[in-house]
Enzyme design. Sequence first.
Site, PDB file in Angstrom:
ATOM      1  N   ASP A  77       0.835  -1.196   0.000  1.00  0.00           N
ATOM      2  CA  ASP A  77       0.000   0.000   0.000  1.00  0.00           C
ATOM      3  C   ASP A  77       0.870   1.246   0.000  1.00  0.00           C
ATOM      4  O   ASP A  77       1.902   1.286  -0.677  1.00  0.00           O
ATOM      5  CB  ASP A  77      -0.959  -0.029   1.197  1.00  0.00           C
ATOM      6  CG  ASP A  77      -2.334   0.484   0.833  1.00  0.00           C
ATOM      7  OD1 ASP A  77      -2.468   1.697   0.658  1.00  0.00           O
ATOM      8  OD2 ASP A  77      -3.265  -0.329   0.710  1.00  0.00           O
ATOM      9  N   HIS A 130      -3.923   5.793   3.410  1.00  0.00           N
ATOM     10  CA  HIS A 130      -4.609   4.569   3.009  1.00  0.00           C
ATOM     11  C   HIS A 130      -3.942   3.328   3.591  1.00  0.00           C
ATOM     12  O   HIS A 130      -4.607   2.440   4.131  1.00  0.00           O
ATOM     13  CB  HIS A 130      -4.682   4.475   1.488  1.00  0.00           C
ATOM     14  CG  HIS A 130      -5.655   3.454   0.997  1.00  0.00           C
ATOM     15  ND1 HIS A 130      -5.329   2.136   0.799  1.00  0.00           N
ATOM     16  CD2 HIS A 130      -6.973   3.567   0.683  1.00  0.00           C
ATOM     17  CE1 HIS A 130      -6.392   1.478   0.362  1.00  0.00           C
ATOM     18  NE2 HIS A 130      -7.399   2.305   0.283  1.00  0.00           N
ATOM     19  N   SER A 188     -11.746  -1.800  -1.241  1.00  0.00           N
ATOM     20  CA  SER A 188     -10.381  -1.759  -0.713  1.00  0.00           C
ATOM     21  C   SER A 188     -10.391  -1.679   0.803  1.00  0.00           C
ATOM     22  O   SER A 188      -9.342  -1.800   1.439  1.00  0.00           O
ATOM     23  CB  SER A 188      -9.611  -0.565  -1.300  1.00  0.00           C
ATOM     24  OG  SER A 188     -10.226   0.655  -0.984  1.00  0.00           O
TER      25      SER A 188
END
Length: 1032
Positions: free
Chosen positions: A205, A236, A402
């Site tokens: 990520d 994120h 996600s």
Amino acid sequence: MNGNPRASSSFFVVFLPISLLYLRSIIYRPWDQTLNLANVTRPETEIAPRNNYIVRFKEYKSTENHRLYLESEVRSGGWGWIERRNPAAKFPTDFGVIWIEEREKDSVIREIEELVIVKDVNVEFMYQRSLLAGSFVDGNKRPGKIFTSMSFNEGEYAVASTSNSTINWGRHLLGQKTQVTSMFGADALWEKGCTGGKVKMAIFDTGIRADHPHFRNIKERTNWTNEDTLNDNLGHGTFVAGVIAGQNTECLGFASDTEIYAFRVFTDAQVSYTSWFLDAFNYAIATNMDVLNLSIGGPDYLDLPFVEKVWEITASNIIMVSAIGNDGPLYGTLNNPADQSDVIGVGGIDYDDHIASFSSRGMSTWEIPHGYGRVKPDVVAYGREIMGSKISTGCKSLSGTSVASPVVAGIVCLLVSVIPEARRKELLNPASMKQALVEGAAKLSGPNMYEQGAGRVDLLESYEILKSYQPRASIFPSVLDYTDCPYSWPFCRQPLYAGAMPIIFNTTILNGMGVVGYVESPPTWHPANEEGNLLSIHFKYSDIIWPWTGYLALYMQIKEEGAQFSGEIEGNVTVKVYSPSAQGENQLRRSTCTLQLKLRVVPTPSRAKRILWDQFHSIKYPPGYIPRDSLDVRNDILDWHGDHLHTNFHIMFNMLRDAGYYVETLGSPLTCFDARQYGTLLMVDLEDEYFPEEIEKLRDDVINTGLGLAVFAEWYNVETMVKMRFFDDNTRSWWTPVTGGANVPALNNLLAPFGIAFGDKILNGDFSIDGEQSRYASGTDIVRFPAGGYLHSFPLLDSSESGATQNVLLIGSSKADPSVLGLLEIGEGRVTVYGDSNCLDSSHMVTNCYWLLKKIIDFTSSNMRDSVLFSKSVKRKTALHTGDNQLPSRRTDVNFSLYSSVIGKDLICQSDSRFEVWGTKGYKLQVRGRNRRLPGYPVIDLGQGLNSTWENVRTKSWKPHREGVIGSSGNKYLGRLISRDEIDISMLVATRWIIPAGVAASGLLVLVSIWRIRQRRRRRRRGSGSGRLANI
């Protein structure tokens, strides 16, 4: 032949060229004069002088070893090695990155790929992780590869990527349900001491901060980007890690003791490269990760270095979890790598167990158009308003698949910790974990299998399965039940019947016994009762089950003796799988998999109720740049949803079923179906070419056999296609549309025998028929149509390049409205053409035209005439005509054979056609080899077709019965096929080999005759010479 030998030789010299000229003429192909197959897209001066390429090797060695090998073996100049400085540099690798000057590209790549230890050379992709719809701004592509979104939306509202509206999800449920971990009963396992200890979790990520207070076990942070930081500046990666292993009481993760390995593979601009991923994947393999979460995905499943490295990841016993995509509610929008069978693909639901509108839907589209997709997602999990960690401290909520992906990844970490560490590698692998998840999942009552997969993850049920798990193989889905609707959609929406195209059900074999497995013997159908013998099943399956998974596809047909049967057929299919023995074992591992079937069967419907959908001539992205159908949609330039009845045309399919029609799919050429069985052939938004045999057969099917034909076209304008080209920094090459929304030049070839042709206008606007409003979105116009037909015109705006100029010039003056809908009765059949398909396609539909489709099918199948569509005011008294030189032409700067199933390919009926024509050229054509007899089927004459459900069709050859029905257009097809008395197709086919054979035989006789004359004269000379010698 006692004549002059010179005369005989002269005759032969003249005869042979004439014979060759005839042979050349009869193998003419309609595209020969317009397609230059040697041409590819012309190089552009704007292309960057240097591009990066990935060289994949067949074995792992040090980077230095690979560099020295290339430098010593490659003699060409114009290239160089690119050093990669990252944590993987200390481990052996199987690839290298080089730069190549554009002018030297072909020679350098050719020389490198000829080297013994080189696997291949691929352009390096750049990944940009942006919302799919956001990858295109005002019709222009942003830098980077198309990928699904990172979930950054906070607050009450979220916008589906394909929706024009904003949806209020609400927060009240979140307050009632509190932590997502409690929704799955994670605390029950925490109380047993299972908290993810000793589980190595790789999070690919945006990174994480080393001192983040929410995590107690950040083992390693690695940076794979070109930015000099390990921190997460976007939030994120931190959020994903928090869902998996956070320990803050406001946003608890599932497995707080999990060892976190943060792989920073995206920059702050959300950009990544293939080589970054490949190095990071190799490092994950070398450092023995247990689980890997990848909350990304995209539509390009043909990025082979990436896809094959994912296979290697799972083959190394790393359990990969990935988001299925945020491109819902559209079907056929699965993202890669979540759509791979060895990866756990996760979809999203809300707290009411409804499928989230943003969650991508199946089926997988790898197999289309010549097969049928697999069931995906594998499971669904809560993905709306999930709480997770902020960048530095505190909690926030996000929505998206996600987010659902780390929910499942956290559950997987928790389940891994259930198994004692000493036995984990023995029992746990990507297949056994997927078995535990799908077998333990709770099936939701509303969604179908392509929306929810096995259902909502059930942590405690999966825990019970793993507690007593022994290595075995299984099939997913394990049941196909036609009485279980809507879960078994689309199968439960249409029963089986005799004479239909095979129903294909594509299942996945999960092999928990080993990374490699084999099918021991062909699968077997075991009917539960006598009626089950009416079902004939052919199977296709993986030769090698690797890594951990394979496929088993069923091709199901009801035998002809079941034409009047009505009822249910039950039974099961079994397949035996084996794998090599594990360490310490002395016998092969074996397992028997079972698939339960419960099918509904009805008597064969009447011909008028049967529709055949042409799937064979559809081309989608990838591998080519197939542009969108509606040019009004500026945020999605690709046609990538499959164009299948059960993907973006699924609403249309349901409508036709509700109207009482039975719809079958043809994934082989048009020669591979018996026209006497169908009322209408439905051809919608097609991009491929047509074999000459297809054109001839369809002409005969309509005119002489009474087949109805309904064609829905799309825009095609070369100037517009050229304008849509762009330089893609992913592949570092120019992307040029392979064709328009539809391949109009090919459709015009197909429709030429009926005197019909489309033009190159791009029409937009609203119109009304009998009070029904419709939107014409980037459709084309009809420029040829016979007298006696019914042709509808409307005041629509032409937005093509040339059309825009014409619109300006003609302001204030009168001009004819473009024609867009035509209906024609011709011979025994009926033809309808419409210039737009967007009103049938759920991808970018503004208004539907199902009402129009229903009227069209009623006409083409049953000759039912709507009074408005067949008004006398729209009947053509004279033919509408446009010259050949004004019709749309094919592009000559694109090598269409790279994408086509026709150009440069053999005409052959594949396994998705009726069993009796598998491996042949089809009905009414010469077959390859002998007609094969398959089990349960008699030997048939493919020149005459089948006899089942034949309905009052006259077989006489059709002749124009009144002047002007077709019109004189000068078209080569009209002149060859219609302007004279017709002969049967079988005779046309026969002339293709009988006449050449006769010509060849005649030539052979001439040669033999000349040889015999010369032999006689030689004998005479020898005889006279002997006599003279005797007299001396």
